[in-house]
Design a protein around this motif. Structure first.
Motif, PDB file in Angstrom:
ATOM      1  N   ASN A  29     -14.325 -13.484  74.948  1.00  0.00           N
ATOM      2  CA  ASN A  29     -13.094 -13.169  75.683  1.00  0.00           C
ATOM      3  C   ASN A  29     -13.202 -11.832  76.401  1.00  0.00           C
ATOM      4  O   ASN A  29     -12.743 -11.670  77.537  1.00  0.00           O
ATOM      5  CB  ASN A  29     -11.904 -13.157  74.729  1.00  0.00           C
ATOM      6  CG  ASN A  29     -11.434 -14.552  74.350  1.00  0.00           C
ATOM      7  OD1 ASN A  29     -11.626 -15.505  75.105  1.00  0.00           O
ATOM      8  ND2 ASN A  29     -10.824 -14.673  73.189  1.00  0.00           N
TER       9      ASN A  29
ATOM     10  N   HIS B  29     -12.704 -23.836  79.546  1.00  0.00           N
ATOM     11  CA  HIS B  29     -11.545 -24.129  80.404  1.00  0.00           C
ATOM     12  C   HIS B  29     -11.606 -25.558  80.930  1.00  0.00           C
ATOM     13  O   HIS B  29     -10.571 -26.248  81.021  1.00  0.00           O
ATOM     14  CB  HIS B  29     -11.504 -23.131  81.561  1.00  0.00           C
ATOM     15  CG  HIS B  29     -10.362 -23.357  82.501  1.00  0.00           C
ATOM     16  ND1 HIS B  29      -9.057 -23.049  82.179  1.00  0.00           N
ATOM     17  CD2 HIS B  29     -10.332 -23.876  83.774  1.00  0.00           C
ATOM     18  CE1 HIS B  29      -8.266 -23.368  83.194  1.00  0.00           C
ATOM     19  NE2 HIS B  29      -9.022 -23.859  84.167  1.00  0.00           N
TER      20      HIS B  29
ATOM     21  N   GLY C 166     -10.189 -27.897  78.465  1.00  0.00           N
ATOM     22  CA  GLY C 166      -8.839 -27.608  78.003  1.00  0.00           C
ATOM     23  C   GLY C 166      -8.718 -26.704  76.802  1.00  0.00           C
ATOM     24  O   GLY C 166      -7.679 -26.707  76.117  1.00  0.00           O
TER      25      GLY C 166
ATOM     26  N   ASP D 237      -8.158 -23.129  75.036  1.00  0.00           N
ATOM     27  CA  ASP D 237      -7.560 -21.819  75.284  1.00  0.00           C
ATOM     28  C   ASP D 237      -8.220 -20.828  74.327  1.00  0.00           C
ATOM     29  O   ASP D 237      -7.861 -20.733  73.154  1.00  0.00           O
ATOM     30  CB  ASP D 237      -6.049 -21.874  75.052  1.00  0.00           C
ATOM     31  CG  ASP D 237      -5.333 -20.581  75.425  1.00  0.00           C
ATOM     32  OD1 ASP D 237      -5.986 -19.511  75.381  1.00  0.00           O
ATOM     33  OD2 ASP D 237      -4.129 -20.626  75.737  1.00  0.00           O
ATOM     34  N   SER D 238      -9.197 -20.084  74.810  1.00  0.00           N
ATOM     35  CA  SER D 238     -10.000 -19.224  73.937  1.00  0.00           C
ATOM     36  C   SER D 238      -9.181 -18.127  73.274  1.00  0.00           C
ATOM     37  O   SER D 238      -9.417 -17.775  72.116  1.00  0.00           O
ATOM     38  CB  SER D 238     -11.161 -18.611  74.724  1.00  0.00           C
ATOM     39  OG  SER D 238     -10.691 -17.797  75.784  1.00  0.00           O
ATOM     40  N   LYS D 239      -8.224 -17.572  73.994  1.00  0.00           N
ATOM     41  CA  LYS D 239      -7.412 -16.487  73.419  1.00  0.00           C
ATOM     42  C   LYS D 239      -6.466 -17.020  72.346  1.00  0.00           C
ATOM     43  O   LYS D 239      -6.273 -16.385  71.301  1.00  0.00           O
ATOM     44  CB  LYS D 239      -6.654 -15.771  74.523  1.00  0.00           C
ATOM     45  CG  LYS D 239      -7.574 -14.994  75.458  1.00  0.00           C
ATOM     46  CD  LYS D 239      -6.807 -14.241  76.537  1.00  0.00           C
ATOM     47  CE  LYS D 239      -7.783 -13.471  77.435  1.00  0.00           C
ATOM     48  NZ  LYS D 239      -7.088 -12.764  78.534  1.00  0.00           N
ATOM     49  N   LYS D 240      -5.875 -18.170  72.597  1.00  0.00           N
ATOM     50  CA  LYS D 240      -4.983 -18.770  71.604  1.00  0.00           C
ATOM     51  C   LYS D 240      -5.764 -19.153  70.352  1.00  0.00           C
ATOM     52  O   LYS D 240      -5.310 -18.929  69.219  1.00  0.00           O
ATOM     53  CB  LYS D 240      -4.304 -20.003  72.200  1.00  0.00           C
ATOM     54  CG  LYS D 240      -3.314 -20.706  71.264  1.00  0.00           C
ATOM     55  CD  LYS D 240      -2.575 -21.796  72.021  1.00  0.00           C
ATOM     56  CE  LYS D 240      -1.514 -22.436  71.146  1.00  0.00           C
ATOM     57  NZ  LYS D 240      -1.992 -23.599  70.421  1.00  0.00           N
TER      58      LYS D 240
END
Length: 423
Positions: A341, A379, A382, A384-387
């Motif tokens: 990230n 991405h 689908g 979401d790396s931060k979530k």
């Protein structure tokens, strides 16, 4: 300047990780550390993720010796032995087999003489695997405290201080039970600094920690002990001192040696190795952010070293769960997701991180590998790396991208191996 394809860079990182693990193979490192054979009985005891492999290695090295004794390792880490009994138990939270193993180990060192020898095979993970609750405590009490500590963000050194004061076998008490036999302890270190008192909570090593230190650690991480446990911990008992036991301690494999083995691989490919140390600790994701900053400094400013370079580090980071969501992950995959990230798909930067025992936390992977395009690929499907990082779901992230490193149990343990390749 040398150039590498994507396939070659992946291969170099995997080769480096495997070399670090191989440097701590018990069959390779144990032989030169063995003492002279005893005149009397030879009892082998031990605890840790590498202990069963160490027991098999010592039987191979001394085929003419009659052994007895008990060694406890993690489920799935046992290996065949001829004479030494192998017991498997739970890690990182102990189960009933951990207590059974401790009782059998103590029974095996009773009624010995000065002509007898006890060889203690100690490696990382031994604290959870060899558990004997202090008089007045139940196994459930230790399990509850250990689980709270593992989720608190406490360092492994702090956790082991608490464990010693809840135990009747750690902090030198195993050695105390084996007197007057000669005691030789062979150690595969998984801790920075290689202090044998910190490895598996030092069952054969004098202990100078105090109840006051335990209270300080618990207060620091806001862990409130139930009254029955607090009462036992507060009770004064004589610590095991250097005057009480005389132990020959031999450290046969270390995190630093593993990083040096990794360095040799980097050099063989024309890449400068730069060891940052074997003691990098702290919150896993935060260390990932910090290391991303160093990687950018190398790439754009040639500081602290010019590319192409392999930044190498070890040390046990922590994942603080608190009251938040916790899905699937370990400290190495969490480190890598934090790094990914923060680095944001910077070209020419790759990384691998994994636990040398082959198990990152409680998952079936040692760790994972990241490439410059990993966030783009995430991405596209689908993710979401931060979530997923916030939910401590790093295992699922890397599994979805087929980037997990799965070695199976390696039968050794010199802690985490992290490498960042910058070209």
């Amino acid at each position: 300047m040398a150039t590498w394809t994507e396939k070659q860079m992946r291969s170099i990182l995997r080769e480096l990780f495997n070399a670090a693990i191989k440097s701590a193979d018990p069959h390779a490192v144990l032989l030169d550390a063995l003492p002279e054979k005893p005149r009397g009985k030879c009892i082998v005891v031990g605890a840790g993720k590498a202990s069963a492999a160490m027991a098999a290695a010592i039987e191979t090295a001394w085929p003419d010796v009659t052994f007895s004794g008990v060694v406890v390792t993690r489920y799935g880490h046992g290996v065949p032995t001829r004479q030494i009994r192998i017991i498997e138990a739970a890690h990182p939270v102990s189960d009933s087999m951990s207590e059974v193993a401790s009782l059998l180990i103590l029974e095996s060192v009773k009624d010995l003489t000065q002509d007898d020898m006890v060889i203690a095979l100690i490696s990382g993970g031994g604290s959870s695997l060899m558990v004997l609750p202090r008089q007045g405590l139940m196994l459930a009490d230790k399990q509850a405290v250990n689980k709270a500590l593992l989720h608190s963000g406490a360092t492994i050194k702090e956790i082991n201080v608490v464990r010693k004061h809840l135990s009747d076998i750690k902090g030198g008490r195993l050695a105390l039970a084996a007197r007057p036999a000669k005691i030789v302890t062979l150690v595969i270190s998984d801790v920075p600094g290689d202090d044998p008192a910190d490895i598996a909570s030092g069952p054969t090593v004098p202990d100078n920690s105090t109840p006051a230190e335990v209270s300080s650690i618990l207060e620091r991480y806001h862990i409130a002990l139930p009254q029955n446990i607090a009462r036992v911990v507060a009770q004064t008992r004589k610590a095991v001192s250097a005057d009480d036991i005389d132990v020959d301690i031999r450290i046969i494999a270390t995190p630093t040696k593993a990083l040096q083995a990794a360095s040799a691989v980097a050099l063989s490919h024309g890449i400068t190795p730069f060891i940052l140390g074997d003691a990098l600790e702290g919150e896993s994701s935060q260390l990932g952010i910090f290391m991303a900053g160093i990687a950018r400094s190398v790439k754009y400013h040639g500081q602290p070293v010019k590319a192409p370079v392999m930044l190498l580090s070890g040390g046990e980071t922590t994942v603080t769960i608190g009251n938040g969501i916790a899905k699937r992950g370990g400290r190495n995959t969490e480190f890598l997701l934090g790094f990914a990230n923060a680095i944001g798909g910077e070209k020419g930067i790759w990384a691998i991180a994994g636990d040398s025992d082959g198990i990152d936390g409680t998952e079936d992977a040692a760790g994972a590998l990241i490439s410059p395009d990993i966030l783009t690929r995430a991405h596209e499907i689908g993710l979401d790396s931060k979530k997923m990082l916030a939910e401590h779901d790093s295992y699922s992230f890397f599994a979805a991208l087929d980037e997990l490193i799965k070695t199976g149990p390696t039968l050794t343990n010199v802690n985490d191996i992290r490498a960042i390749l910058i070209i």
